[in-house]
Design a protein around this motif. Structure first.
Motif, PDB file in Angstrom:
ATOM      1  N   GLN A 348       0.823  -1.217   0.000  1.00 55.16           N
ATOM      2  CA  GLN A 348       0.000   0.000   0.000  1.00 55.16           C
ATOM      3  C   GLN A 348       0.853   1.261   0.000  1.00 55.16           C
ATOM      4  O   GLN A 348       0.367   2.343  -0.316  1.00 55.16           O
ATOM      5  CB  GLN A 348      -0.958   0.017   1.205  1.00 55.16           C
ATOM      6  N   ASN A 377      -2.321   2.531   5.232  1.00 51.33           N
ATOM      7  CA  ASN A 377      -1.854   3.472   4.210  1.00 51.33           C
ATOM      8  C   ASN A 377      -1.420   4.780   4.861  1.00 51.33           C
ATOM      9  O   ASN A 377      -2.015   5.838   4.649  1.00 51.33           O
ATOM     10  CB  ASN A 377      -2.971   3.706   3.195  1.00 51.33           C
ATOM     11  N   LEU A 380      -0.765   7.884   2.814  1.00 50.53           N
ATOM     12  CA  LEU A 380      -1.924   8.374   2.061  1.00 50.53           C
ATOM     13  C   LEU A 380      -1.711   8.238   0.555  1.00 50.53           C
ATOM     14  O   LEU A 380      -2.062   9.122  -0.237  1.00 50.53           O
ATOM     15  CB  LEU A 380      -2.222   9.830   2.433  1.00 50.53           C
ATOM     16  N   CYS A 381      -1.140   7.113   0.140  1.00 51.13           N
ATOM     17  CA  CYS A 381      -0.896   6.876  -1.286  1.00 51.13           C
ATOM     18  C   CYS A 381      -2.215   6.581  -2.010  1.00 51.13           C
ATOM     19  O   CYS A 381      -3.096   5.913  -1.461  1.00 51.13           O
ATOM     20  CB  CYS A 381       0.060   5.697  -1.473  1.00 51.13           C
ATOM     21  N   ASP A 382      -2.308   7.059  -3.217  1.00 53.19           N
ATOM     22  CA  ASP A 382      -3.456   6.747  -4.063  1.00 53.19           C
ATOM     23  C   ASP A 382      -3.239   5.358  -4.662  1.00 53.19           C
ATOM     24  O   ASP A 382      -2.373   5.158  -5.502  1.00 53.19           O
ATOM     25  CB  ASP A 382      -3.579   7.791  -5.174  1.00 53.19           C
ATOM     26  N   ASP A 383      -4.028   4.370  -4.192  1.00 52.90           N
ATOM     27  CA  ASP A 383      -3.820   2.997  -4.641  1.00 52.90           C
ATOM     28  C   ASP A 383      -4.748   2.596  -5.781  1.00 52.90           C
ATOM     29  O   ASP A 383      -4.866   1.411  -6.111  1.00 52.90           O
ATOM     30  CB  ASP A 383      -3.982   2.025  -3.478  1.00 52.90           C
ATOM     31  N   SER A 384      -5.385   3.580  -6.408  1.00 52.81           N
ATOM     32  CA  SER A 384      -6.314   3.243  -7.492  1.00 52.81           C
ATOM     33  C   SER A 384      -5.594   2.601  -8.675  1.00 52.81           C
ATOM     34  O   SER A 384      -6.218   1.883  -9.468  1.00 52.81           O
ATOM     35  CB  SER A 384      -7.063   4.494  -7.953  1.00 52.81           C
ATOM     36  N   TRP A 385      -4.289   2.842  -8.816  1.00 57.99           N
ATOM     37  CA  TRP A 385      -3.540   2.276  -9.927  1.00 57.99           C
ATOM     38  C   TRP A 385      -3.499   0.754  -9.882  1.00 57.99           C
ATOM     39  O   TRP A 385      -3.277   0.091 -10.907  1.00 57.99           O
ATOM     40  CB  TRP A 385      -2.108   2.815  -9.935  1.00 57.99           C
TER      41      TRP A 385
END
Length: 612
Positions: A348, A377, A380-385
């Protein structure tokens, strides 16, 4: 004379360098008596330096070889710094200081691979004298290379071909000429030999990894697949990863185990050691992501870039992965870093640029496992990828939804906290299997505090009660803090009351204006008997029986962006505890939540004792 060859990797040294290495090896074999040990291309977790020489009393020297024709190189002095330039085909380019690579091998050894020794170096810099470097230029003479490549006094030697031709052992290995001294501790020697030439792993006497039917399928190799495994706290996802690494190594595959957190890679190594399989340890490397990048750049003669006027995130998250990919695409891979499988914990925290870079290190076997927990997380990483065409990962993550480690009371509070403070998408409750929870009942205590003095006093009293009344070993206790300054304040306070803690806090944060040390311990040593102090960030992925948690302070009005991160930190910290969880709360937003803890009893009525 002991001559030890590590299991050699698939790459070969350039012909000239190989010739220089063999000249040096043959010379040392002829002149060094027992108990000197020579290691040709020692493993060192995939660093593979040219040569290492070990003596039980004199210590360790690691050698690097540069087949440079000095007519095509020059050194420039820029104030306190030196820059090296290489001219070829009428083009001039910057190259890495020729001592930097071998110094980096020592840094890795002390900071990462053997933290027990790193701890000693932190306490007493004189300990570093047992670890030296040697830089050999087979195409130049000693006087020329020492003028070209000066080395700090006491750190080692630089020499040329004439030193070997003259049989000048004192110029090549000064350690061999020193008077006899006390031997290094056996524990150090055992650890050094393990990382220099790891033995074949045999089933360990330690308790083996025991997996459930839910976990076992994900330990199996999956060639050609990039899998995403999502697991809740205590679900055993790191155990799954460790067993899969052992399975792959036993099948003859070269495996990279990768984390984001520096300290976690050593913890996974200890878990792999509990496997019942037989495999060469040289089939597995353990790294954290930015450590892997730094190793790759330095071994390919590129210095780790400085922040300068760049944003740190821009440097670490964008430029560094891109630089590694560019080197790979132009044929630069000095140590032939190619892996059949890459197993990633703390996924994450990984960005799409990290994943894109790592794919370049995979062989045709092309196996990748990414283990994540969205509730952890903290960055606060954007994990949508993860579910887009950017990745080869399966769109639907596999899931480990059952927590086998957390006691029901702690899991209940983790669920209750998540419902109140984490994003709505992450509040699916933890499912607990009571039969797998610790046999002892869980103890929880909550204390709202307002001053540093009160916080430190309560933490000290909590530790003392656990040690004295409950007979708990110091190594089973950790104090978690939200940041480095709070950690250092706690370490100093405990020391003032005769409690020495082990920690992985940065030297540069211990005093205002103090210069960071190049050699500092970066991970916890196995079997260290002392109480631990750690930031929550550094303790991600770890677990311990007894946790004392110091929350973040209230955020200033102009820094509310930190509030979501504080919630993730708190959730991570509370799910590290296997039995005792004592919270010292400085955060006003958590007071109402903490009031619900009044239903619990603290160990040996700790709440009453330390409040009074």
């Amino acid at each position: 004379m002991n001559r030890i060859l590590s299991d050699l990797p698939t790459y070969s040294l350039p012909q000239e360098s190989h010739h220089g290495v063999m000249l040096l090896v043959n010379f040392l074999r002829e002149v060094l008596p027992a108990p000197w040990e020579i290691y040709e291309r020692p493993f060192l977790n995939g660093d593979y330096p040219a040569l290492a020489v070990l003596h039980p009393s004199a210590g360790l020297t690691i050698f690097d070889v540069h087949d440079w024709d000095l007519r095509h190189y020059r050194r420039e002095q820029l104030g306190r710094y030196q820059r090296y330039m290489h001219r070829a085909d009428q083009k001039t380019s910057s190259v890495l200081n020729p001592t930097r690579r071998v110094e980096h091998y020592i840094e890795n050894l002390l900071n990462l691979y053997i933290p027990l020794i790193g701890e000693s170096v932190m306490r007493d810099r004189r300990t570093l004298s047992a670890f030296r470097v040697g830089v050999y230029f087979p195409l130049a003479n000693t006087n020329a290379v020492r003028a070209f490549c000066p080395l700090a006094p006491g750190r080692g030697v630089v020499f040329g071909h004439d030193a070997i031709e003259a049989g000048a052992l004192s110029a090549i290995l000064p350690m061999s000429m020193r008077p006899s001294s006390a031997p290094l501790p056996n524990e150090w020697l055992d650890a050094l030999r393990f990382w220099l030439a790891p033995p074949v792993h045999m089933p360990a006497p330690a308790p083996p990894i025991v997996l459930t039917e839910e976990q076992r399928p994900y330990t199996l190799s999956a060639p050609g697949q990039h899998q995403h495994l999502q697991g809740v706290a205590g679900s055993g996802k790191t155990w799954v990863l460790a067993q899969r690494a052992a399975n792959l190594a036993a099948a003859g595959k070269r495996v990279l185990v990768l984390t984001f957190n520096v300290t976690l890679s050593q913890s996974i190594c200890q878990l792999v050691n509990q496997s019942t399989l037989t495999f060469p340890w040289t089939n597995i490397e353990f790294h954290h992501f930015h450590g892997l990048c730094k190793n790759f750049l330095i071994e390919n003669s590129i210095e780790w870039p400085l922040v300068g006027n760049r944003r740190p995130n821009q440097l670490w998250d964008e430029m560094t992965p891109e630089l590694v990919v560019n080197l790979l695409q132009t044929g630069h891979n000095a140590k032939a870093r190619q892996y059949d499988a890459i197993l990633i914990d703390e996924g994450q925290d990984f960005l799409p640029a990290y994943y894109a870079m790592l794919r370049h290190f995979l062989t045709e076997h092309d196996e990748l496992l990414l283990v994540t927990d969205p509730r952890q997380n903290v960055y606060l990483c954007d994990d949508s990828w993860l579910a887009t065409s950017v990745s080869k990962l399966s769109e639907q993550a596999c899931e480990l939804a059952t927590s086998y480690r957390l006691p029901p009371a702690i899991a209940h509070e983790a669920n209750r906290f998540a419902e109140q403070f984490l994003p709505a998408a992450l509040i699916t409750p933890l499912v607990i299997v009571a039969t797998h929870a610790p046999n002892q009942p869980a103890y929880l205590a909550w204390h709202n505090v307002s001053t540093a003095e009160q916080t430190h006093a309560l933490a000290l009293q909590a530790v003392e009660r656990l040690l004295q009344d409950d007979g708990i070993a110091p190594a089973d206790i950790v104090i978690l803090t939200p940041n480095q300054p709070a950690g250092w304040a706690m370490v100093r306070y405990l020391a003032q009351h005769d409690l020495v803690a082990t920690h992985v806090l940065n030297e540069g944060d211990s005093q205002t204006g103090r210069k960071r040390e190049r050699f500092r311990k970066r991970t916890f040593a196995a079997h260290d008997p002392r109480l631990k102090v750690s930031t929550i960030h550094s303790f991600k992925g770890w677990e311990l029986n007894h946790v004392i948690l110091l929350t973040a302070e209230d955020n200033p009005a102009d820094d509310l962006a930190r509030e979501p991160q504080n919630a993730y930190l708190f959730y991570i910290a509370m799910t590290r505890a296997r039995q005792t969880l004592i919270v010292l709360n400085r955060h006003a937003a958590y007071r109402a939540y903490g009031a619900g803890w009044s239903v619990y009893n603290a160990p040996t009525q700790l709440a009453t004792q330390i409040s009074g």
